[in-house]
Structures are given as C-alpha cells and as structure tokens.
Motif scaffolding. Structure first.
Motif, PDB file in Angstrom:
ATOM      1  N   GLY A   1       3.632 -13.621  -6.150  1.00  0.00           N
ATOM      2  CA  GLY A   1       2.782 -12.512  -6.526  1.00  0.00           C
ATOM      3  C   GLY A   1       3.512 -11.184  -6.478  1.00  0.00           C
ATOM      4  N   ILE A   2       2.770 -10.102  -6.673  1.00  0.00           N
ATOM      5  CA  ILE A   2       3.348  -8.756  -6.680  1.00  0.00           C
ATOM      6  C   ILE A   2       3.800  -8.388  -5.266  1.00  0.00           C
ATOM      7  CG2 ILE A   2       2.898  -6.315  -7.124  1.00  0.00           C
ATOM      8  CD1 ILE A   2       2.945  -8.009  -9.642  1.00  0.00           C
ATOM      9  N   CYS A   3       5.059  -7.998  -5.126  1.00  0.00           N
ATOM     10  CA  CYS A   3       5.596  -7.651  -3.806  1.00  0.00           C
ATOM     11  C   CYS A   3       5.872  -6.164  -3.652  1.00  0.00           C
ATOM     12  CB  CYS A   3       6.864  -8.449  -3.513  1.00  0.00           C
ATOM     13  SG  CYS A   3       8.232  -8.164  -4.660  1.00  0.00           S
ATOM     14  N   ALA A   4       5.843  -5.403  -4.743  1.00  0.00           N
ATOM     15  CA  ALA A   4       6.085  -3.962  -4.635  1.00  0.00           C
ATOM     16  C   ALA A   4       5.467  -3.246  -5.823  1.00  0.00           C
ATOM     17  CB  ALA A   4       7.587  -3.660  -4.574  1.00  0.00           C
ATOM     18  N   ILE A   5       4.834  -2.116  -5.533  1.00  0.00           N
ATOM     19  CA  ILE A   5       4.371  -1.180  -6.565  1.00  0.00           C
ATOM     20  C   ILE A   5       4.791   0.200  -6.084  1.00  0.00           C
ATOM     21  CG2 ILE A   5       2.411  -0.213  -7.827  1.00  0.00           C
ATOM     22  CD1 ILE A   5       0.847  -2.777  -7.093  1.00  0.00           C
ATOM     23  N   GLU A   6       5.828   0.739  -6.686  1.00  0.00           N
ATOM     24  CA  GLU A   6       6.362   2.034  -6.279  1.00  0.00           C
ATOM     25  C   GLU A   6       6.107   3.057  -7.393  1.00  0.00           C
ATOM     26  OE1 GLU A   6       7.555   3.042  -3.530  1.00  0.00           O
ATOM     27  OE2 GLU A   6       8.300   1.303  -2.408  1.00  0.00           O
TER      28      GLU A   6
ATOM     29  N   ALA B   1       2.219   1.274  10.190  1.00  0.00           N
ATOM     30  CA  ALA B   1       2.004   0.134   9.290  1.00  0.00           C
ATOM     31  C   ALA B   1       1.567   0.615   7.912  1.00  0.00           C
ATOM     32  CB  ALA B   1       0.967  -0.819   9.881  1.00  0.00           C
ATOM     33  N   CYS B   2       0.727   1.637   7.879  1.00  0.00           N
ATOM     34  CA  CYS B   2       0.323   2.213   6.586  1.00  0.00           C
ATOM     35  C   CYS B   2       1.537   2.777   5.859  1.00  0.00           C
ATOM     36  CB  CYS B   2      -0.724   3.305   6.786  1.00  0.00           C
ATOM     37  SG  CYS B   2      -2.348   2.700   7.316  1.00  0.00           S
ATOM     38  N   GLY B   3       2.418   3.433   6.598  1.00  0.00           N
ATOM     39  CA  GLY B   3       3.612   4.011   5.998  1.00  0.00           C
ATOM     40  C   GLY B   3       4.562   2.958   5.447  1.00  0.00           C
ATOM     41  N   GLY B   4       4.466   1.727   5.963  1.00  0.00           N
ATOM     42  CA  GLY B   4       5.320   0.649   5.485  1.00  0.00           C
ATOM     43  C   GLY B   4       4.762  -0.095   4.290  1.00  0.00           C
ATOM     44  N   ASN B   5       3.587   0.294   3.833  1.00  0.00           N
ATOM     45  CA  ASN B   5       2.972  -0.354   2.679  1.00  0.00           C
ATOM     46  C   ASN B   5       3.764  -0.033   1.413  1.00  0.00           C
ATOM     47  OD1 ASN B   5       1.173  -1.397   0.728  1.00  0.00           O
ATOM     48  ND2 ASN B   5       0.005   0.520   0.707  1.00  0.00           N
TER      49      ASN B   5
ATOM     50  N   VAL C   1      -3.107  -0.567  -4.624  1.00  0.00           N
ATOM     51  CA  VAL C   1      -3.660  -1.918  -4.518  1.00  0.00           C
ATOM     52  C   VAL C   1      -3.902  -2.291  -3.052  1.00  0.00           C
ATOM     53  CG1 VAL C   1      -3.204  -4.364  -4.980  1.00  0.00           C
ATOM     54  CG2 VAL C   1      -2.670  -2.636  -6.704  1.00  0.00           C
ATOM     55  N   VAL C   2      -2.974  -1.953  -2.180  1.00  0.00           N
ATOM     56  CA  VAL C   2      -3.229  -1.985  -0.742  1.00  0.00           C
ATOM     57  C   VAL C   2      -3.542  -0.538  -0.368  1.00  0.00           C
ATOM     58  CG1 VAL C   2      -2.288  -2.436   1.548  1.00  0.00           C
ATOM     59  CG2 VAL C   2      -1.744  -3.974  -0.344  1.00  0.00           C
ATOM     60  N   PRO C   3      -4.826  -0.209  -0.193  1.00  0.00           N
ATOM     61  CA  PRO C   3      -5.281   1.189  -0.263  1.00  0.00           C
ATOM     62  C   PRO C   3      -5.094   2.000   1.019  1.00  0.00           C
ATOM     63  CG  PRO C   3      -7.163  -0.250   0.007  1.00  0.00           C
ATOM     64  CD  PRO C   3      -5.967  -1.151  -0.110  1.00  0.00           C
ATOM     65  N   CYS C   4      -3.832   2.265   1.364  1.00  0.00           N
ATOM     66  CA  CYS C   4      -3.596   3.115   2.525  1.00  0.00           C
ATOM     67  C   CYS C   4      -4.041   4.551   2.264  1.00  0.00           C
ATOM     68  CB  CYS C   4      -2.134   3.058   2.955  1.00  0.00           C
ATOM     69  SG  CYS C   4      -0.953   3.460   1.660  1.00  0.00           S
TER      70      CYS C   4
ATOM     71  N   ARG D   1       2.901   7.990   1.412  1.00  0.00           N
ATOM     72  CA  ARG D   1       4.239   7.646   0.921  1.00  0.00           C
ATOM     73  C   ARG D   1       4.526   8.242  -0.454  1.00  0.00           C
ATOM     74  NH1 ARG D   1       7.064   1.975   1.681  1.00  0.00           N
ATOM     75  NH2 ARG D   1       8.635   1.947   0.032  1.00  0.00           N
ATOM     76  N   TRP D   2       3.514   8.326  -1.296  1.00  0.00           N
ATOM     77  CA  TRP D   2       3.706   8.781  -2.665  1.00  0.00           C
ATOM     78  C   TRP D   2       3.210  10.212  -2.888  1.00  0.00           C
ATOM     79  CZ3 TRP D   2       1.947   3.833  -1.406  1.00  0.00           C
ATOM     80  CH2 TRP D   2       2.896   2.824  -1.596  1.00  0.00           C
ATOM     81  N   GLY D   3       3.017  10.960  -1.808  1.00  0.00           N
ATOM     82  CA  GLY D   3       2.675  12.369  -1.920  1.00  0.00           C
ATOM     83  C   GLY D   3       1.183  12.639  -1.783  1.00  0.00           C
ATOM     84  N   LEU D   4       0.854  13.717  -1.078  1.00  0.00           N
ATOM     85  CA  LEU D   4      -0.546  14.051  -0.824  1.00  0.00           C
ATOM     86  C   LEU D   4      -1.332  14.394  -2.087  1.00  0.00           C
ATOM     87  CD1 LEU D   4      -0.401  16.031   2.540  1.00  0.00           C
ATOM     88  CD2 LEU D   4      -0.909  13.628   2.139  1.00  0.00           C
ATOM     89  N   PRO D   5      -0.746  15.055  -3.107  1.00  0.00           N
ATOM     90  CA  PRO D   5      -1.537  15.300  -4.322  1.00  0.00           C
ATOM     91  C   PRO D   5      -2.045  14.008  -4.953  1.00  0.00           C
ATOM     92  CG  PRO D   5       0.392  16.724  -4.293  1.00  0.00           C
ATOM     93  CD  PRO D   5       0.561  15.749  -3.164  1.00  0.00           C
ATOM     94  N   LEU D   6      -1.222  12.974  -4.951  1.00  0.00           N
ATOM     95  CA  LEU D   6      -1.659  11.703  -5.522  1.00  0.00           C
ATOM     96  C   LEU D   6      -2.749  11.067  -4.658  1.00  0.00           C
ATOM     97  CD1 LEU D   6      -1.293   9.615  -7.756  1.00  0.00           C
ATOM     98  CD2 LEU D   6       0.415   8.490  -6.323  1.00  0.00           C
ATOM     99  N   LYS D   7      -2.602  11.164  -3.350  1.00  0.00           N
ATOM    100  CA  LYS D   7      -3.628  10.626  -2.457  1.00  0.00           C
ATOM    101  C   LYS D   7      -4.961  11.311  -2.714  1.00  0.00           C
ATOM    102  CE  LYS D   7      -4.494   9.683   2.471  1.00  0.00           C
ATOM    103  NZ  LYS D   7      -3.884   9.656   3.824  1.00  0.00           N
ATOM    104  N   GLN D   8      -4.927  12.614  -2.833  1.00  0.00           N
ATOM    105  CA  GLN D   8      -6.150  13.376  -3.097  1.00  0.00           C
ATOM    106  C   GLN D   8      -6.750  12.984  -4.449  1.00  0.00           C
ATOM    107  OE1 GLN D   8      -5.600  17.660  -3.215  1.00  0.00           O
ATOM    108  NE2 GLN D   8      -7.596  17.952  -2.257  1.00  0.00           N
ATOM    109  N   GLN D   9      -5.890  12.812  -5.461  1.00  0.00           N
ATOM    110  CA  GLN D   9      -6.352  12.443  -6.797  1.00  0.00           C
ATOM    111  C   GLN D   9      -7.057  11.083  -6.781  1.00  0.00           C
ATOM    112  OE1 GLN D   9      -3.179  12.186  -9.693  1.00  0.00           O
ATOM    113  NE2 GLN D   9      -4.409  10.977 -11.113  1.00  0.00           N
ATOM    114  N   VAL D  10      -6.455  10.105  -6.129  1.00  0.00           N
ATOM    115  CA  VAL D  10      -7.029   8.754  -6.127  1.00  0.00           C
ATOM    116  C   VAL D  10      -8.342   8.734  -5.343  1.00  0.00           C
ATOM    117  CG1 VAL D  10      -6.657   6.358  -5.422  1.00  0.00           C
ATOM    118  CG2 VAL D  10      -4.774   7.666  -6.433  1.00  0.00           C
ATOM    119  N   LEU D  11      -8.379   9.433  -4.219  1.00  0.00           N
ATOM    120  CA  LEU D  11      -9.624   9.483  -3.436  1.00  0.00           C
ATOM    121  C   LEU D  11     -10.733  10.160  -4.225  1.00  0.00           C
ATOM    122  CD1 LEU D  11      -8.378  10.364   0.171  1.00  0.00           C
ATOM    123  CD2 LEU D  11      -9.519   8.261  -0.551  1.00  0.00           C
ATOM    124  N   ALA D  12     -10.408  11.246  -4.901  1.00  0.00           N
ATOM    125  CA  ALA D  12     -11.440  11.949  -5.691  1.00  0.00           C
ATOM    126  C   ALA D  12     -11.971  11.053  -6.805  1.00  0.00           C
ATOM    127  CB  ALA D  12     -10.843  13.230  -6.276  1.00  0.00           C
ATOM    128  N   ARG D  13     -11.083  10.325  -7.438  1.00  0.00           N
ATOM    129  CA  ARG D  13     -11.498   9.415  -8.498  1.00  0.00           C
ATOM    130  C   ARG D  13     -12.430   8.319  -7.952  1.00  0.00           C
ATOM    131  NH1 ARG D  13      -6.809   6.052 -11.166  1.00  0.00           N
ATOM    132  NH2 ARG D  13      -7.127   4.808  -9.278  1.00  0.00           N
TER     133      ARG D  13
END
Length: 272
Positions: free
Chosen positions: A129-134, A231-235, A240-243, A257-269
């Motif tokens: 299966g999928i092992c990484a989404i960066e 552990a969240c930081g190691g995701n 897909v694994v919604p840290c 891991r991928w930046g706070l603006p993206l985290k805010q965007q995904v949560l708002a969506r």
C-alpha cells in the motif's frame, strides 16, 4: 529531581541494562506493578514492555545497518529466536529484517509526483500500500526525503497513469487530498507506538480536533502528550493519516510537518 522521577529513571536504566519483567522492575523501585506501569507510561510515552521492545528493535536496526548477518543481529539484540522478531519486530520494521539491514534492500517502492488540490505531492507505495505522501513544490527535495527513508530499496519513478498497480492508488490519494471520500490502502511503517497514535488519528472524525493531551488519553498514555506529538511529527502520510486534526490545548495549531498554512487550510475545509 524528585523521588518519583528518580524511581522512573532507575526503572528506565534497568530496562536499558537487561530485560526485567514488570513485577521485578516494580520491586526494584518500590512501587506496585500497576502504579509503575501508569507512571512510566505517563513519563516516557510507552509502557515498560513497549520501551523494552523499542530498545531491542533499535539495537536490531543498528546491527542490520552495520552489516551484521541477520541471525547474529537478532541474537545480539536480545531476541530469543528468529521467529520472535518476524512475529513482532518485522511488522514494526515494515519489512523483513534482512531487507531493512541495507536500507530496504530488495524492497520495491514505486513513486510518482502528482498535482493535487493541495499542490504537488510525492506518493510512494510498496506492494502492501501507500507508504509515503509528501507535499511540497521542490520535487528534488521530495525525492531526497524518500531516498533517505529507503536508501537500499529499488525506487522506481512511474509516470502518472503508467502503472496499473500505482495508477488507482494515485487517484485515491488525489481524491483524499481534495477532501473527497476515498479508500486508500496504506502501508504504515513505524514503531508500535507510532502506529497506535496513527491509528487513533484516523479515528478522529472529519471536521473535529483533539488536543495532544486528549490524543494521549485516547491511546492510554495520560500525560504522554510530548510522545504523542513526536509520533505525529513522524507521520509521512499527509492528510490521509490526519495529524492536522491535533492541536494544542489552547486551540492554537501547534506544529505541522507540511507547514501551518496548509494545516489551517485543510482544517477549514473539513469544518466547512
């Protein structure tokens, strides 16, 4: 250092030096087994048994990286027989020890970079299966991360849509990153504790969040918020694994891991 912390540090040293059982460990520090289990988990983020398992697994990984043959590495790490690590350790390694020894030698990892609703994404898969989404705009940096993770694996870049195995999985990842319902087959490669945390993350309903402390409670580790945050930081499986659904106790976003603006965007969506 207070007396409780001194006892916990003594318990950890004993685990570093040998393989005491829980009762033996509790007797050594003057606590009941149940009390030691609770306090140790709260302080270190792992039960004594899990801590010992991770120490052994760490020794095995290092021995394999150093080039020792598998049998010698297994016994030197403290496993009583090869079957013990294949029953428990191999699942934590995410691949057989003989392959992990050379950074995933013999493991086939196919990957591609695709356009998604969240920008460019490197998506990699093993046969399980999928092992990484960066996520990121710098494809060279994305590939470098993957090569650091699997330095000895057969890494094969595949043009999008050109591989019958990978193509439907890329489409499922693209749907998931766009917020659409999707079944994404995952190959979660991490420690036993990391997998517990990642499993708990995937049980958080879309549009909701937990604090790190609440997530620690959910995995049975009161006051284990720091271990949960690590552990969240190691995701490695973005969204897909919604840290991104874990925030600080005061409601602020915390790290991502991928930046706070993206985290805010995904949560708002998701909340919309």
């Amino acid at each position: 250092m207070n007396d409780a912390n001194a006892k916990l540090d003594r318990a950890r040293r004993l685990l570093d030096e040998g393989e005491p059982g829980l009762r033996e460990l509790a007797d050594a520090v003057g606590w009941s087994p149940a009390h030691l289990q609770r306090r140790f988990s709260a302080r270190f983020g792992l039960s004594p048994a899990d801590y010992l398992a991770q120490r052994k697994l760490g020794r095995l990984k290092q021995a394999l990286r150093d080039g020792r043959d598998v049998t010698t590495a297994l016994y030197d790490a403290g496993y009583g027989s090869p079957s013990r690590v294949y029953e428990a350790g191999a699942a934590r390694l995410g691949m057989a020890p003989s392959r992990y020894r050379q950074g995933g030698a013999g493991e086939s990892v196919r990957w591609s970079v695709i356009d998604t609703a969240l920008g460019r994404a490197l998506v990699a898969a093993t046969g399980r299966g999928i092992c990484a989404i960066e996520l990121g705009d710098d494809e060279a940096a994305l590939e470098a991360r993957l090569r650091r993770e699997f330095p000895g694996a057969r890494l094969e870049r595949v043009d999008e849509g050109r591989d019958e195995f990978l193509a439907p999985r890329l489409a499922a990842v693209a749907d998931a990153l766009a917020g659409r319902a999707a079944e994404v087959e995952l190959d979660l490669i991490g420690t036993a504790f990391q997998k517990r945390v990642w499993d708990a993350l995937m049980r958080i309903p879309k549009g909701q969040t937990l604090s790190y402390a609440e997530l620690a409670d959910a995995v049975g580790l009161p006051r284990g918020a720091r271990a949960v945050a690590r552990a969240c930081g190691g995701n490695r499986l973005a969204v897909v694994v919604p840290c991104h659904r874990v925030v600080r106790g005061d409601g602020s976003l915390g790290g991502y891991r991928w930046g706070l603006p993206l985290k805010q965007q995904v949560l708002a969506r998701e909340r919309a």
